[in-house]
Design a protein around this motif. Structure first.
Motif: not given
Length: 191
Positions: A135-139
């Motif tokens: 999974k890829y996330y922007i934080l």
């Protein structure tokens, strides 16, 4: 004669993972950036790391080989550019852990650089790839900064995966672009 043996779960998983060899995390971002550029959506590039070349072997002019080089200065972040008239700057990080991202993988000069970007009205963030979950996330930078500053005061030395579930923005992997992270930027910063 073909022998068909059932594939065990672990072997099947290995086969699936090998299908993506060579298409690493940064390659997905670079491919997305090329799509954004070619379709006049944004101009975002990977920053080169400044290197000082010290020694080059010249067996033939066309076959010069760099044999010794050093980083000149620490690089700032991985990517920067402009989108909808706003400067954006971000770092891409990958985690092989299941429960937390170690803050030791973020460098002080990256924190200082992103602080300056935010102070001057730019958009700063991190894109994280959680390999375990694929999974890829922007934080948002401010969330990372909160954990960073806490760690300097003998607090937690990592960002728990739960933080990504609670306050991160999931990036959907697709066809064109492969990682449509600007869709998340629209939702988060251009409401």
């Amino acid at each position: 004669m073909s022998l068909n043996f059932p594939i065990k779960r672990k072997e099947r998983q290995t086969i699936v993972n090998k299908a993506n060899l060579g298409m690493d995390f940064e390659a997905l971002i670079n491919e997305s950036n090329t799509y954004y550029l070619n379709n006049d959506i944004a101009v975002i590039h990977k920053k080169p790391t400044p290197v000082q070349i010290v020694k080059v072997d010249y067996p033939q002019r066309a076959k010069a080989v760099i044999t010794e080089a050093y980083y000149k200065t620490p690089s700032t972040t991985d990517y920067n550019g402009i989108y909808k008239g706003k400067y954006i700057d971000f770092e891409a990080k990958e985690s092989h852990n299941k429960t937390a991202f170690p803050l030791a993988n973020i460098h002080p000069h990256q924190i200082e650089h992103l602080k300056r970007i935010i102070a001057h009205g730019g958009i700063g963030f991190f894109i994280f790839y959680w390999q375990y979950y694929n999974k890829y996330y922007i934080l948002d930078f401010n969330i990372v900064l909160k954990y960073w500053e806490n760690s300097l005061n003998d607090g937690r030395k990592s960002i728990p995966y739960q933080e990504f579930l609670d306050n991160g923005y999931l990036i959907q992997e697709g066809y064109l672009p492969r990682l449509n992270y600007l869709k998340v930027i629209d939702e988060k910063y251009f409401k």
